[in-house]
Design a protein around this motif. Structure first.
Motif, short mmCIF file in Angstrom:
data_model
loop_
_atom_site.label_atom_id
_atom_site.label_comp_id
_atom_site.label_asym_id
_atom_site.label_seq_id
_atom_site.Cartn_x
_atom_site.Cartn_y
_atom_site.Cartn_z
N VAL A 1 10.90 105.92 -58.55
CA VAL A 1 10.18 106.34 -59.79
C VAL A 1 8.88 105.91 -59.42
O VAL A 1 8.47 105.21 -58.94
CB VAL A 1 10.76 105.72 -60.96
CG1 VAL A 1 9.87 105.88 -62.27
CG2 VAL A 1 12.29 105.74 -61.38
N CYS B 1 14.41 110.87 -64.18
CA CYS B 1 14.54 109.61 -63.84
C CYS B 1 16.16 109.13 -63.82
O CYS B 1 16.17 108.04 -63.05
CB CYS B 1 13.45 108.56 -64.77
SG CYS B 1 11.89 108.69 -64.44
N CYS C 1 13.70 103.07 -64.84
CA CYS C 1 13.91 102.48 -63.49
C CYS C 1 15.28 101.82 -63.26
O CYS C 1 15.46 100.90 -62.21
CB CYS C 1 12.65 101.45 -63.44
SG CYS C 1 11.23 102.11 -63.24
#
Lengths: 197, 358
Positions: B246, B240, B291
């Motif tokens: 994502v 990530c 994120c």
């Protein structure tokens, strides 16, 4: 690999025997099954993934290296997922028209061999013995042990013929004719498991 | 012990017994039935008890009774049967009786049920969603520990793929450390003294031995759930860091997404995967962090959109969140349908990352 046939041919038992034998030989194994509610006559399919270590696989396979075909009725569903150049070990006794395509076909008269060793109900084990020998994925001794463990106590009368069937299959083919590929390198991802605690 | 080839249900049963579970009750319902059968076969071997109850309501209340008496107890069903158990789960959360509920769900449509609770009152249900049989073995053991630690009913969110897939696994008992003694458990020893122990949702006590009453009791329980939310979140984050996209998924969908994301990452796409391991508490902060560099979050779940609410709460409007999944169930109604395959997910992720950003 994928195993396919018609319900009642022992496809699920063959898959379980293979998976258990491979586990006993130190491999990591994942096995999943798909079959209908009926006891016999319907579509039956199993998938088995065997890895040296670090098995990373989903239980619903997109493509496979090999197939074990007890009957051709549900073959198209398997053909769609067979990789080019893959290996197909098929029961030529009941598969009237052997499938053709971009794969290596190993026809084994499993039904006929089963009759010859007095194991008319055990053709699935004949084909499994052959599959194990051709691919070298599992030894016949491990298959025999796994079969002995899986046959329930009220069916022990079948142990002798089942063993004969496995050995007949293994003896009917050229060992390691299509050795299974191992060790496709897995990409290392930067995975982290977190906990707030 | 060497690894054994075990069906997921049997592996979970062995893990439960390794964790000290000695009472189990359930009513057959696929794909939960195999777990009940395994418990019925294995519990008597360790002097445990497995009851085939007359209904899910009876089963969960049996587990509640066994838990109140201090046993490590479990019950389960699939979502349809868990729906019947909600009253008892809520009661147990509010009268602090630990047990483990195994939801061998028929898909991913029980996310709301698992995370929102269907009973009354201020309570939460700690819920783990394993991605495969190996993780289910670990989570099962941890859940029995956490149930006792927090004195609360907790849940494992499994499904057909957990219950029916065979895997070579080694069920080794895991030591999670000491727990306080169960000095609250009912043992009958104080019967007739006027000071007998009580397990009571309202906690009012007796004339000669008053309890804290519902106001204080429920405030303390609310604080307990706040504490769980602080310390018990678990998640897996893959690639990530620096990801522009994502993909979030839970449970057995995780490995499918992981494979697609791994392929794309190998092709140079800046994409990562995030999987909440605990559905409640949802790992909000960890997801927000995962994120951080993303301009797009995709949620793959095999339902009409349930977890996506928690994902949106976690990213709090900073990144657009889009659903990838949909309702999908196979014809038997027992398992996830056609969308739970690598090609299906790959196609949808490809489409999504090609879409022009507005």
């Amino acid at each position: 690999m994928l195993l396919t046939g018609i319900g009642g041919q022992g496809v699920q038992l063959a898959a379980k025997t293979l998976a258990m034998a491979a586990t006993a030989e130190g491999h990591q194994v994942l096995m999943s099954s798909h079959y209908g509610g009926e006891m016999r006559g319907g579509q039956t399919e199993a998938s088995v993934v065997i890895a040296d270590e670090g098995l990373r696989s989903v239980p619903i396979l997109e493509s496979v290296w090999s197939a074990y075909v007890m009957h051709a009725r549900y073959w198209p569903a398997v053909a769609d997922r067979l990789r080019p150049g893959g290996v197909v070990v098929a029961n030529s006794t009941v598969v009237d028209e052997l499938p053709t395509g971009d794969f290596r076909l190993f026809p084994v008269p499993a039904g006929q061999l089963a009759v010859e060793v007095g194991a008319v109900m055990s053709s699935g084990f004949v084909l499994l013995g052959a599959y194990g020998a051709i691919t070298g994925l599992v030894g016949v001794e491990a298959l025999v042990s796994a079969m002995r463990e899986l046959v329930p106590p009220y069916r022990t009368q079948h142990l002798v013929v089942n063993e004969a069937a496995l050995r007949a299959g293994a003896g009917a083919v050229t060992a390691l004719d299509a050795p299974a590929p191992f060790g496709a390198p897995a990409r290392s991802a930067r995975a982290s498991v977190g906990t707030a605690g | 012990m060497a690894p054994q080839l075990l069906q997921g249900s049997d592996a979970v049963a062995q893990a439960a017994i390794a964790a000290g579970c000695r009472f189990f009750a359930g009513y057959p319902m696929l794909p939960f039935t195999d777990l009940l059968e395994s418990m019925a076969r294995r519990l008597p071997e360790v002097d445990g008890v497995c009851m085939n109850a007359e209904s899910e309501i009876e089963a969960v209340n049996m587990a509640l009774g066994a838990g109140a008496a201090g046993a490590r107890a479990g019950t389960g069903s699939c979502g349809q049967g868990i729906a019947l158990m909600q009253e008892a789960i809520a009661e147990a959360a509010l009268n602090e009786v630990p047990f483990v509920v195994f939801n061998m769900a028929r898909g991913q449509q029980d996310y709301f049920q698992a995370t929102r609770g269907g009973g009354w009152g201020d309570y939460r249900t700690l819920c783990f969603a394993p991605k495969d049989v190996s993780e289910a073995v670990e989570h099962t053991q941890l859940l029995f520990h956490l149930a006792d630690q927090y004195r609360a009913p907790v849940m494992l969110y499994g499904d057909y793929l957990i219950a029916h897939t065979y895997m070579s696994v080694d069920v080794v008992p895991i030591d999670f450390g000491p727990l306080p003694p169960k000095d609250w458990a009912l043992d009958g020893s104080l019967g007739g003294t006027g000071k007998s122990r009580q397990i009571w949702t309202w906690a009012m006590g007796k004339a000669g031995d008053p309890g804290p009453g519902p106001d204080l009791h429920w405030q303390r329980i609310a604080e307990k759930f706040e504490e769980m939310a602080r310390v018990e979140t678990r998640w897996e984050s893959i690639d990530c860091e620096g990801a522009e996209t994502v993909v979030v998924s839970f449970g057995t969908a995780g490995p499918f997404v992981e494979q697609v994301v791994g392929e794309l990452r190998a092709d140079g796409v800046r994409i990562g995967a995030f999987r909440p391991i605990t559905l409640w508490p949802f790992p909000e902060a960890a997801l927000a962090e995962a994120c951080r560099s993303a301009d797009r979050v995709l949620v793959f779940e095999v339902n009409a959109g349930q977890m996506i609410d928690d994902v949106r709460l976690a990213v709090a409007g900073r990144v657009p969140v889009s659903p990838l999944g949909r309702v999908s169930i196979d014809f038997s109604g027992m398992r996830q349908g056609e969308i739970l395959t690598v090609p299906w997910i790959r196609d949808r992720v490809h489409q999504a990352i090609k879409e022009v950003k507005v």
